[in-house]
Scaffold this motif. Structure first.
Motif, PDB file in Angstrom:
ATOM      1  N   LEU A 277       0.819  -1.200   0.000  1.00  0.00           N
ATOM      2  CA  LEU A 277       0.000   0.000   0.000  1.00  0.00           C
ATOM      3  C   LEU A 277       0.858   1.257   0.000  1.00  0.00           C
ATOM      4  N   LYS A 278       0.554   2.157  -0.922  1.00  0.00           N
ATOM      5  CA  LYS A 278       1.190   3.470  -0.941  1.00  0.00           C
ATOM      6  C   LYS A 278       0.206   4.471  -0.337  1.00  0.00           C
ATOM      7  N   LEU A 279       0.588   5.059   0.790  1.00  0.00           N
ATOM      8  CA  LEU A 279      -0.264   6.002   1.482  1.00  0.00           C
ATOM      9  C   LEU A 279       0.165   7.440   1.157  1.00  0.00           C
ATOM     10  N   ARG A 280      -0.619   8.370   1.604  1.00  0.00           N
ATOM     11  CA  ARG A 280      -0.276   9.778   1.378  1.00  0.00           C
ATOM     12  C   ARG A 280       1.062  10.086   2.038  1.00  0.00           C
ATOM     13  N   PRO A 281       1.878  10.971   1.433  1.00  0.00           N
ATOM     14  CA  PRO A 281       3.222  11.235   1.957  1.00  0.00           C
ATOM     15  C   PRO A 281       3.236  11.794   3.374  1.00  0.00           C
ATOM     16  N   GLU A 282       2.098  12.335   3.834  1.00  0.00           N
ATOM     17  CA  GLU A 282       2.036  12.851   5.207  1.00  0.00           C
ATOM     18  C   GLU A 282       2.032  11.736   6.248  1.00  0.00           C
ATOM     19  N   ILE A 283       1.796  10.491   5.794  1.00  0.00           N
ATOM     20  CA  ILE A 283       1.695   9.362   6.731  1.00  0.00           C
ATOM     21  C   ILE A 283       3.003   8.585   6.724  1.00  0.00           C
ATOM     22  N   ASN A 284       3.772   8.717   7.774  1.00  0.00           N
ATOM     23  CA  ASN A 284       5.036   7.998   7.907  1.00  0.00           C
ATOM     24  C   ASN A 284       4.747   6.566   8.353  1.00  0.00           C
ATOM     25  N   SER A 285       5.268   5.586   7.594  1.00  0.00           N
ATOM     26  CA  SER A 285       4.921   4.189   7.850  1.00  0.00           C
ATOM     27  C   SER A 285       5.454   3.680   9.190  1.00  0.00           C
ATOM     28  N   VAL A 286       6.596   4.210   9.657  1.00  0.00           N
ATOM     29  CA  VAL A 286       7.128   3.778  10.957  1.00  0.00           C
ATOM     30  C   VAL A 286       6.242   4.305  12.085  1.00  0.00           C
ATOM     31  N   GLU A 287       5.797   5.544  11.957  1.00  0.00           N
ATOM     32  CA  GLU A 287       4.872   6.090  12.950  1.00  0.00           C
ATOM     33  C   GLU A 287       3.575   5.284  12.967  1.00  0.00           C
ATOM     34  N   LEU A 288       3.088   4.915  11.776  1.00  0.00           N
ATOM     35  CA  LEU A 288       1.861   4.119  11.693  1.00  0.00           C
ATOM     36  C   LEU A 288       2.082   2.737  12.304  1.00  0.00           C
ATOM     37  N   TYR A 289       3.260   2.181  12.099  1.00  0.00           N
ATOM     38  CA  TYR A 289       3.600   0.881  12.693  1.00  0.00           C
ATOM     39  C   TYR A 289       3.486   0.941  14.216  1.00  0.00           C
ATOM     40  N   HIS A 290       4.030   1.988  14.826  1.00  0.00           N
ATOM     41  CA  HIS A 290       3.979   2.119  16.293  1.00  0.00           C
ATOM     42  C   HIS A 290       2.552   2.385  16.780  1.00  0.00           C
ATOM     43  N   GLN A 291       1.809   3.177  16.019  1.00  0.00           N
ATOM     44  CA  GLN A 291       0.409   3.414  16.379  1.00  0.00           C
ATOM     45  C   GLN A 291      -0.390   2.105  16.347  1.00  0.00           C
ATOM     46  N   ALA A 292      -0.180   1.325  15.290  1.00  0.00           N
ATOM     47  CA  ALA A 292      -0.891   0.051  15.160  1.00  0.00           C
ATOM     48  C   ALA A 292      -0.483  -0.917  16.269  1.00  0.00           C
ATOM     49  N   LYS A 293       0.809  -0.938  16.578  1.00  0.00           N
ATOM     50  CA  LYS A 293       1.310  -1.836  17.617  1.00  0.00           C
ATOM     51  C   LYS A 293       0.651  -1.540  18.965  1.00  0.00           C
ATOM     52  N   ALA A 294       0.387  -0.262  19.239  1.00  0.00           N
ATOM     53  CA  ALA A 294      -0.287   0.117  20.483  1.00  0.00           C
ATOM     54  C   ALA A 294      -1.700  -0.456  20.551  1.00  0.00           C
ATOM     55  N   HIS A 295      -2.277  -0.757  19.383  1.00  0.00           N
ATOM     56  CA  HIS A 295      -3.605  -1.382  19.313  1.00  0.00           C
ATOM     57  C   HIS A 295      -3.493  -2.894  19.098  1.00  0.00           C
TER      58      HIS A 295
ATOM     59  N   ALA B 285      -9.429  -4.733  12.447  1.00  0.00           N
ATOM     60  CA  ALA B 285      -8.014  -4.358  12.477  1.00  0.00           C
ATOM     61  C   ALA B 285      -7.701  -3.364  11.352  1.00  0.00           C
ATOM     62  N   ILE B 286      -8.256  -3.596  10.160  1.00  0.00           N
ATOM     63  CA  ILE B 286      -8.039  -2.687   9.030  1.00  0.00           C
ATOM     64  C   ILE B 286      -8.683  -1.336   9.305  1.00  0.00           C
ATOM     65  N   THR B 287      -9.882  -1.347   9.891  1.00  0.00           N
ATOM     66  CA  THR B 287     -10.567  -0.100  10.236  1.00  0.00           C
ATOM     67  C   THR B 287      -9.758   0.697  11.256  1.00  0.00           C
ATOM     68  N   THR B 288      -9.225  -0.001  12.260  1.00  0.00           N
ATOM     69  CA  THR B 288      -8.395   0.668  13.270  1.00  0.00           C
ATOM     70  C   THR B 288      -7.143   1.254  12.628  1.00  0.00           C
ATOM     71  N   LEU B 289      -6.552   0.533  11.690  1.00  0.00           N
ATOM     72  CA  LEU B 289      -5.365   1.020  10.985  1.00  0.00           C
ATOM     73  C   LEU B 289      -5.689   2.283  10.187  1.00  0.00           C
ATOM     74  N   ALA B 290      -6.848   2.314   9.575  1.00  0.00           N
ATOM     75  CA  ALA B 290      -7.278   3.504   8.831  1.00  0.00           C
ATOM     76  C   ALA B 290      -7.478   4.686   9.776  1.00  0.00           C
ATOM     77  N   GLN B 291      -8.017   4.420  10.962  1.00  0.00           N
ATOM     78  CA  GLN B 291      -8.209   5.484  11.946  1.00  0.00           C
ATOM     79  C   GLN B 291      -6.869   6.041  12.421  1.00  0.00           C
ATOM     80  N   CYS B 292      -5.885   5.149  12.610  1.00  0.00           N
ATOM     81  CA  CYS B 292      -4.536   5.590  12.984  1.00  0.00           C
ATOM     82  C   CYS B 292      -3.925   6.448  11.865  1.00  0.00           C
ATOM     83  N   SER B 293      -4.198   6.059  10.626  1.00  0.00           N
ATOM     84  CA  SER B 293      -3.695   6.834   9.486  1.00  0.00           C
ATOM     85  C   SER B 293      -4.302   8.231   9.475  1.00  0.00           C
ATOM     86  N   ARG B 294      -5.570   8.321   9.796  1.00  0.00           N
ATOM     87  CA  ARG B 294      -6.242   9.622   9.841  1.00  0.00           C
ATOM     88  C   ARG B 294      -5.602  10.524  10.897  1.00  0.00           C
ATOM     89  N   ILE B 295      -5.315   9.949  12.064  1.00  0.00           N
ATOM     90  CA  ILE B 295      -4.693  10.730  13.146  1.00  0.00           C
ATOM     91  C   ILE B 295      -3.338  11.272  12.700  1.00  0.00           C
TER      92      ILE B 295
END
Length: 477
Positions: free
Chosen positions: A407-425, A460-470
């Motif tokens: 998946l290629k996300l918007r450049p404002e979304i850093n994948s490492v930050e998203l990884y840590h956000q997802a891990k918290a969930h 899990a996918i919905t939660t990941l999308a919510q983390c991406s929004r944040i």
């Protein structure tokens, strides 16, 4: 470090100007790295980095025992990967790679990143029957020792299976291993030395990069996309002589999902022969296609014996059985004694059980069933992801086979930050950063579509999308 990097880049720009303006002509010999360093008052490492950068840009080339020469073709058409630099470099992010590896085996995580098929698709009853039959019909000598090359029954069964797919491999060239990754590690150690460079694609499987780093080798990356590999760049790197070993996947590559054409595979086999460069072909996903026909490997076109074909049942059946294989070409058969002395022996009853599973046609039946399941399942994942990530998703291609989503996300979304956000969930994903060293995949993530898309996975996918929004809102306001 920044000053040194600026220095070699500044010198490279100066030499590039001399080449492109004709002050240095095609075929002119450059001074040695040692003389270059003395002339400019720089270290040998800085001088070497300057030449490597020029070589990566296709402006100079090195000839063994002769030196560096100008190699400039001004009238070539524009290269879409012109800004991509292919030169030897260390694998970084080892701590993050190890952290991701640990998360992948954690019981409290929803494994949205680890690539594996749902256990509910594994034909357990047929496997049990094959294991029981194998134990029942074992010969006494089967319990006395393990053949380091692998039991002849399993090697013969694999040869017969491949023959049905039009792939003809002599039984004596087949070696059984405790998985594909151990086989690759063994072959890398035998065919190269520490600090040698290995050609890989960018992006490539993060586990391979971790393994290469652990073996103290460097990498030279060549650009790749969902359409395949930059074969011109591959030839340039092979021709340069900077590496004599190349690690490639031609069928349903991890993470891009491409499958090379017959012409491309044949071309790679010819390049290996022309430049005497060994190809380690990781083919673990080939049996996870969406068609009945198994795609042919590069090995099929290997006439000179420089392609070593590796695979396992980890992606098509189960990684828990730890059974893989590799097939040597003629050029590697000279290393047979060394390979046998270092190859990890594999549990004999399991080998015999898998041989029975293949001979009974239960494995072929399983694959036929899996083709339809995977294609429908991957499409369902993509549809759900596109709907859930609608405003943050830039690309999510349907792979040509397998069950990996890139998946290629918007450049404002850093994948490492998203990884840590997802891990918290308690959700595990793999950030794009660890699939390359070129820094071009900061906002990519890899997801697994091998599990049944049930309510747990949807949540899990919905939660990941919510983390991406944040993350998106944090970086835009």
């Amino acid at each position: 470090m920044h000053k040194q990097g600026f220095k070699y880049q500044k010198l490279a720009v100066h030499i590039e100007h001399q080449i492109t303006t004709g002050q240095l002509k095609n075929g002119d010999r450059l001074c040695s790295i040692r003389d270059f360093s003395k002339r400019h008052g720089i270290s040998l490492n800085t001088a070497k980095a300057c030449y490597q950068l020029l070589e990566a840009k296709g402006l100079i080339s090195v000839k063994p025992k002769s030196g560096y020469f100008v190699q400039y073709q001004p009238h070539q058409p524009a290269d879409k990967n012109a800004n991509f630099l292919s030169y030897p470099r260390q694998v970084s992010n080892l701590e993050l790679l190890l952290e991701i590896q640990q998360a992948a085996i954690s019981a409290d995580q929803i494994h949205l990143g680890t690539i594996q098929i749902d256990p509910r698709w594994i034909p357990l009853d047929n496997l049990r029957r094959s294991l029981n039959r194998a134990i029942k019909h074992c010969k006494p000598e089967d319990f006395l020792h393990c053949d380091r090359q692998g039991h002849i029954q399993l090697r013969s069964a694999l040869v017969e299976l491949w023959r049905e797919d039009g792939i003809y491999i002599p039984t004596e060239q087949v070696f059984i291993s405790s998985g594909c990754m151990p086989a690759l590690a063994l072959l890398i150690q035998i065919l190269s030395h520490e600090k040698d460079s290995i050609i890989v694609t960018s992006p490539t499987f993060n586990g391979q990069l971790q393994q290469i780093a652990n073996l103290k080798r460097k990498i030279i990356e060549i650009p790749a996309s969902s359409q395949g590999i930059d074969l011109e760049r591959l030839e340039q790197v092979m021709q340069s002589g900077q590496a004599k070993l190349c690690l490639l996947t031609a069928n349903f590559q991890n993470p891009l999902g491409y499958c090379l054409s017959h012409q491309e595979k044949q071309h790679i086999a010819k390049l290996a022969e022309k430049y005497q460069c060994f190809i380690l072909e990781d083919d673990v996903f080939a049996e996870c296609g969406y068609q009945i026909e198994r795609p042919l490997p590069i090995k099929y076109w290997d006439q000179a014996g420089y392609v070593i074909w590796c695979g396992s049942i980890s992606k098509s059946l189960s990684h828990a059985y730890r059974i893989g294989w590799f097939c040597l070409g003629e050029q590697a058969m000279a290393f047979t004694s060394k390979i046998l002395s270092q190859n990890q022996m594999v549990n004999t009853p399991l080998q015999l059980g898998l041989a029975d599973f293949i001979y009974s046609k239960a494995y072929r039946e399983h694959l036929s069933h899996l083709h339809h399941i995977l294609q429908a399942q991957v499409r369902a994942y993509i549809a759900y992801i596109q709907a859930t990530f609608a405003e943050f998703l830039l690309e999510c291609h349907m792979p040509k086979g397998g069950y990996i989503l890139w998946l290629k996300l918007r450049p404002e979304i850093n994948s490492v930050e998203l990884y840590h956000q997802a891990k918290a969930h308690h959700i595990s994903i793999v950030p794009g950063l660890v699939f390359s060293e070129d820094g071009k995949h900061q906002h990519y993530i890899r997801l697994n579509a091998g599990h049944i898309l049930d309510e747990k996975m949807k949540q899990a996918i919905t939660t990941l999308a919510q983390c991406s929004r944040i993350l998106y809102l944090q970086h835009t306001f």
